[in-house]
Design a protein around this motif. Sequence first.
Motif, PDB file in Angstrom:
ATOM      1  N   ASP A 189       3.360  -1.773  -4.260  1.00  0.00           N
ATOM      2  CA  ASP A 189       3.394  -0.513  -3.434  1.00  0.00           C
ATOM      3  C   ASP A 189       2.384   0.355  -3.990  1.00  0.00           C
ATOM      4  OD1 ASP A 189       4.437   1.031  -1.382  1.00  0.00           O
ATOM      5  OD2 ASP A 189       6.313   1.658  -2.342  1.00  0.00           O
ATOM      6  N   TRP A 190       1.009   0.253  -3.398  1.00  0.00           N
ATOM      7  CA  TRP A 190       0.161   1.380  -4.201  1.00  0.00           C
ATOM      8  C   TRP A 190       0.145   2.608  -3.556  1.00  0.00           C
ATOM      9  CZ3 TRP A 190      -2.391  -0.453  -8.174  1.00  0.00           C
ATOM     10  CH2 TRP A 190      -2.597  -1.723  -8.512  1.00  0.00           C
ATOM     11  N   GLY A 191       0.219   3.494  -4.225  1.00  0.00           N
ATOM     12  CA  GLY A 191       0.049   4.963  -3.819  1.00  0.00           C
ATOM     13  C   GLY A 191       1.540   5.604  -3.844  1.00  0.00           C
ATOM     14  N   HIS A 192       2.715   4.903  -4.255  1.00  0.00           N
ATOM     15  CA  HIS A 192       4.022   5.253  -4.145  1.00  0.00           C
ATOM     16  C   HIS A 192       4.517   4.747  -5.645  1.00  0.00           C
ATOM     17  CE1 HIS A 192       2.814   4.376   0.118  1.00  0.00           C
ATOM     18  NE2 HIS A 192       3.632   5.531   0.235  1.00  0.00           N
ATOM     19  N   GLY A 193       5.927   5.762  -5.888  1.00  0.00           N
ATOM     20  CA  GLY A 193       6.482   5.495  -6.980  1.00  0.00           C
ATOM     21  C   GLY A 193       5.677   5.408  -8.370  1.00  0.00           C
ATOM     22  N   ALA A 200       1.983   5.927  -7.726  1.00  0.00           N
ATOM     23  CA  ALA A 200       1.494   7.060  -6.787  1.00  0.00           C
ATOM     24  C   ALA A 200      -0.057   7.445  -7.124  1.00  0.00           C
ATOM     25  CB  ALA A 200       2.398   8.281  -7.297  1.00  0.00           C
TER      26      ALA A 200
END
Length: 494
Positions: free
Chosen positions: A35-39, A42
């Motif tokens: 989930d690139w760009g998140h969590g 991020a």
Amino acid sequence: MVNELGIEDQSELQLIEDMASMSKDPYAWVLYSFDWGHGELADFAGPDEWQTAELKEIARKLLDPSAGTGVILREAIASGHGIGKSAFVAWLILWALSTFEDTMGVVTANTETQLKTKTWANVAKWYRLCIVKHWFTFTATALYSVQPDHEKTWRVDMVAWSENNTEAFAGLHNQGKRILLIFDEGSSIPDSIWEVSEGALTDAGTEIIWAVFGNPTRNTGRFRECFGRYKHRWHTQQIDSRTSRLTDQKQIQEWIDDYGIDSDFVKVRVRGLFPNMSAKQFFNLADVDAAYGRHLRVDQYNFAPKILTCDPAWEGDDLLEIGLRQGLAFKLLRTIPKNDNDIEIANILAQIEDEEQADAVFVDAGYGTGIVSAGRTWGRTWTLVWFAGESSDPGMLNKRAQMANELKQWLKGGGAIPELPELRDDILCPETVPRTDGKVQLESKKEIKKRLGRSPGKFDVLLLSFAFPVHKKIRGALGGAGQHVVDYDPHSEV
């Protein structure tokens, strides 16, 4: 609708299809599976530039129509610190397992601590973030499929290497499927483990990926040779930490300011280059490379004594070596399989002594006492050299260290060695042993042999030529030896 695996969830069926479609494209898989760009990710849009290039290179080779069902990929990456190689290792493992049923693999590292706290810890992190984590079980030593009856055939194991227990590497076979073999910090993994691992490359019709990573801390050994002698078999990258967005650029600049851009410290830790001289290495790479294949006029050294040397074979498949040094020139004269017939070897040595009109003959005392004894019955004045004997240099622990120091000065002074890769490797291999009294001690022949995977006989036969001072003999009209009248400085260039 329920598929053959008993899966009814349409999203899960789609996930299986997507994974299968990326079986030969690890770059697409990495973009898809996290989930690139998140969590926790991020601040990251995807892999770093070098990671992207390497993932695409693997895809290019796997997608090559000429590869067929069986393909062997050898990937070697030398780098500075902090570029994200442990993350790359984790991606490779997770991609290999999740896109090819019944993939088998082994991952190891230079030390058990590195393996557990760095390599496998990063696998744990990326496994936790992976979209298909529910397909596998993660333990302290393995990652394997949750599918019934597949836990033994669909897995990657974390294995600490041992030269006394190589079964995990020797038995890595998976005919017709996929094999993954990963070495982390490959510079310090012994050559013997590399050689055993090559047995896994014999499975026909199998997709085999052997990836090796590490800081280039040693300029000898199999990791170094991936970028040298065996470069035609390996796809290599040497990655400068300054080009990675993951590194602390301020710290890197401080290292450069403190040590210099061309220092071995910066070469290894920043530029991803092999050093001129490893931390414990005794001989300098630049000196050895300068001597390698250097051409000298033979008649230039007629004034210097001829020193004939013999290093008998110790055991098994060791080779007996006979060499000759005159001034700055050295050559190997004879290589003979292990032969316990001392009289036969003595006869060969005597014949060469006469042909070369040698001024001295030095023989390693370890297994050479019988040879010298036979020679003495014929009136030969050969000298036994005890490597563990007393040094004439108070800074050197023993005769071995003393001879090595003489050889080091000879190389710096313009010595020439033949273009033999084994001899070059033999010279570069010895490391020093730390001592509280400050004396120089070289590691034993047994330790060198363990790392090289063979006896360093070509090195020892050159080393022997520095055992004792030798004087040029003046010979009579019939070739008989006269008195010793010419003093000779072994480091003189004149």
